[in-house]
Design an enzyme around this catalytic site. Structure first.
Site, PDB file in Angstrom:
ATOM      1  N   LYS A 181      -5.577   9.834   8.988  1.00 11.82           N
ATOM      2  CA  LYS A 181      -6.944   9.959   8.475  1.00 11.82           C
ATOM      3  C   LYS A 181      -7.943  10.175   9.627  1.00 11.82           C
ATOM      4  O   LYS A 181      -7.624   9.908  10.781  1.00 11.82           O
ATOM      5  CB  LYS A 181      -7.311   8.736   7.633  1.00 11.82           C
ATOM      6  CG  LYS A 181      -6.323   8.500   6.468  1.00 11.82           C
ATOM      7  CD  LYS A 181      -6.423   9.541   5.351  1.00 11.82           C
ATOM      8  CE  LYS A 181      -5.164   9.761   4.550  1.00 11.82           C
ATOM      9  NZ  LYS A 181      -4.730   8.724   3.657  1.00 11.82           N
TER      10      LYS A 181
HETATM   11  C1  LIG Z   1      -3.828   8.215   2.451  1.00 10.73           C
HETATM   12  C2  LIG Z   1      -4.202   8.190   1.013  1.00 10.73           C
HETATM   13  C3  LIG Z   1      -4.141   7.022   0.254  1.00 10.73           C
HETATM   14  C4  LIG Z   1      -3.491   5.759   0.745  1.00 10.73           C
HETATM   15  O1  LIG Z   1      -3.995   5.231   1.885  1.00 10.73           O
HETATM   16  P1  LIG Z   1      -3.177   4.068   2.623  1.00 10.73           P
HETATM   17  O2  LIG Z   1      -4.172   3.512   3.595  1.00 10.73           O
HETATM   18  O3  LIG Z   1      -2.015   4.740   3.293  1.00 10.73           O
HETATM   19  O4  LIG Z   1      -2.744   3.090   1.621  1.00 10.73           O
HETATM   20  C5  LIG Z   1      -4.632   7.045  -1.039  1.00 10.73           C
HETATM   21  N1  LIG Z   1      -5.128   8.177  -1.588  1.00 10.73           N
HETATM   22  C6  LIG Z   1      -5.176   9.322  -0.897  1.00 10.73           C
HETATM   23  C7  LIG Z   1      -5.760  10.533  -1.553  1.00 10.73           C
HETATM   24  C8  LIG Z   1      -4.691   9.381   0.417  1.00 10.73           C
HETATM   25  O5  LIG Z   1      -4.683  10.536   1.072  1.00 10.73           O
END
Ligand SMILES: *Cc1c(COP(=O)(O)O)cnc(C)c1O
Length: 380
Positions: A181
């Site tokens: 992210k």
């Molecule tokens: C990365 C992601 C998540 C989950 O995030 P985590 O921190 O890995 O639990 C949820 N929704 C979307 C659209 C994502 O890209």
């Protein structure tokens, strides 16, 4: 051909990020503490949300949300199938039913119309996704939702603005700090809300359901004992992780600007390449895109997306796939009975999308390399 492999992503770690983590390691306090607080404050300042709660992942935030709302058997939650599987899995684990809404074919965002069609008397919650860092039409979705709560999956959307305001305002929103992210803690998530009661419940449930009784503290004049008010989970974030994310958060504007520059270069170079089609911008409202992902659809009829990805890899270009739609994955097909044909725009994209390399330390020449390789692969 490039000599070195260009990965699809790489975290943007600076020396100051490294120092921030090392300082925590030397401090004697490594799990949740002052760095969690600093991160939560920084998130509130950026997003304009009143409360931010740091968690071990965004998925944990989704789990806690469903618990806090007491969503369970007989309840329906609307979300797109074009998403990471977190929310869908959590809905099923809560005993509730996921109801998928289709996305716009060219932005991959849920629309007020697609949400409206999915609403029934059993709908308890709507979870739109700000896909790739572009905001959904929040006013439109709010309008069709009426009294049904909207909680935004903002995993891609730290630094995403809708009509001049950061996403998440007026609703609750969940951000992810996963390694890929825009701002990362390695793993981590943030639950944001303006609702004090919900914030208190999430904070309680993220750490065993333990709190100190305010009555004890104020009225009995003795050192209060923390105790379980209701059984909770263990979803807290360490201060090593929080320090990394807090340090990165200070640069989020620059991180996203760099991503945007690279994305614009891709758009320019790929505009006249037949056979690949980048996503479109949302129309009808002002926005700032966080450019979490740069996605193209492989639309050439003589090459599949999977072959396209492996041909790029042979030429030292990494790619990603965000995402294979949830409703056609094995469990959802075989156990829940979802079928191909239910969500045409989602399925069209699920078969054709591919995420090109995009990360702040990439150079303009790397984008040029990717575009040249794409032209070459599609020409053969
Ligand atoms: C990365 C992601 C998540 C989950 O995030 P985590 O921190 O890995 O639990 C949820 N929704 C979307 C659209 C994502 O890209």
């Amino acid at each position: 051909m490039r000599q070195d492999f260009l990965p699809f992503t790489r975290p943007a770690i600076t020396e100051s990020d490294i120092h921030a983590v090392v300082d925590v390691l030397r401090s004697g306090w490594i799990t949740n503490g002052p760095k969690n607080q600093e991160l939560e404050q920084g998130i509130c300042e950026l997003t304009g949300s009143k409360y931010a709660i740091a968690l071990s992942s965004a998925t944990a935030g989704m789990h806690l949300l469903l618990k806090a709302m007491k969503i369970g058997p007989g309840d329906e939650v609307i979300t797109p199938s074009m998403t990471w599987v977190s929310m869908v899995n959590m809905i099923v684990l809560a005993g509730a039913t996921p109801v998928f809404c289709d996305v716009d074919k060219d932005t991959m965002l849920v629309t007020p119309e697609s949400v409206k069609q999915a609403i029934t008397p059993r709908t308890r919650l709507i979870v739109p996704v700000h896909f790739a860092g572009a905001p959904c039409d929040l006013d439109g979705i709010r309008a069709v939702a009426g009294a049904i709560p909207v909680v935004e999956d903002a995993a891609h959307a730290l630094g995403t603005y809708y009509k001049g305001r950061h996403v998440g305002q007026g609703n609750s929103a969940i951000y992810s700090l996963h390694a890929i992210k825009n701002v990362t803690a390695g793993e981590g998530g943030i639950f944001c809300t303006d609702d004090k009661e919900l914030a208190d419940e999430i904070r309680l449930m993220k750490f065993h359901g333990i709190k100190v009784d305010a009555f004890d503290r104020e009225n009995r004049g003795r050192a209060p004992q923390a105790e379980v008010f209701e059984p909770g989970f263990k979803y807290n974030l360490t201060d090593m992780q929080a320090a990394l994310a807090a340090s990165q958060l200070q640069r989020v504007v620059n991180i996203n600007r760099k991503r945007q520059e690279l994305a614009m270069r891709y758009r320019e170079l790929l505009a006249d390449v037949p056979g690949v089609q980048p996503l479109s911008d949302p129309a009808g409202y002002g926005f700032t895109h966080a450019w979490h992902l740069f996605i193209v659809r492989v639309t050439a009829d003589d090459i599949t997306r999977d072959v396209f990805m492996s041909e790029l890899k042979k030429r030292n270009i990494g790619t990603g796939l965000h995402f294979r739609c949830a409703h056609l994955q094995r469990y959802y097909r075989e156990v829940m009975g979802f079928k191909a044909g239910m969500l045409p725009n989602t399925e069209f994209n699920s078969d054709r999308i591919c995420s090109l390399p995009l990360f702040p330390d990439m150079k303009r020449e790397d984008v040029d390399d990717v575009a040249a390789v794409i032209r070459e692969v599609l020409a053969h």
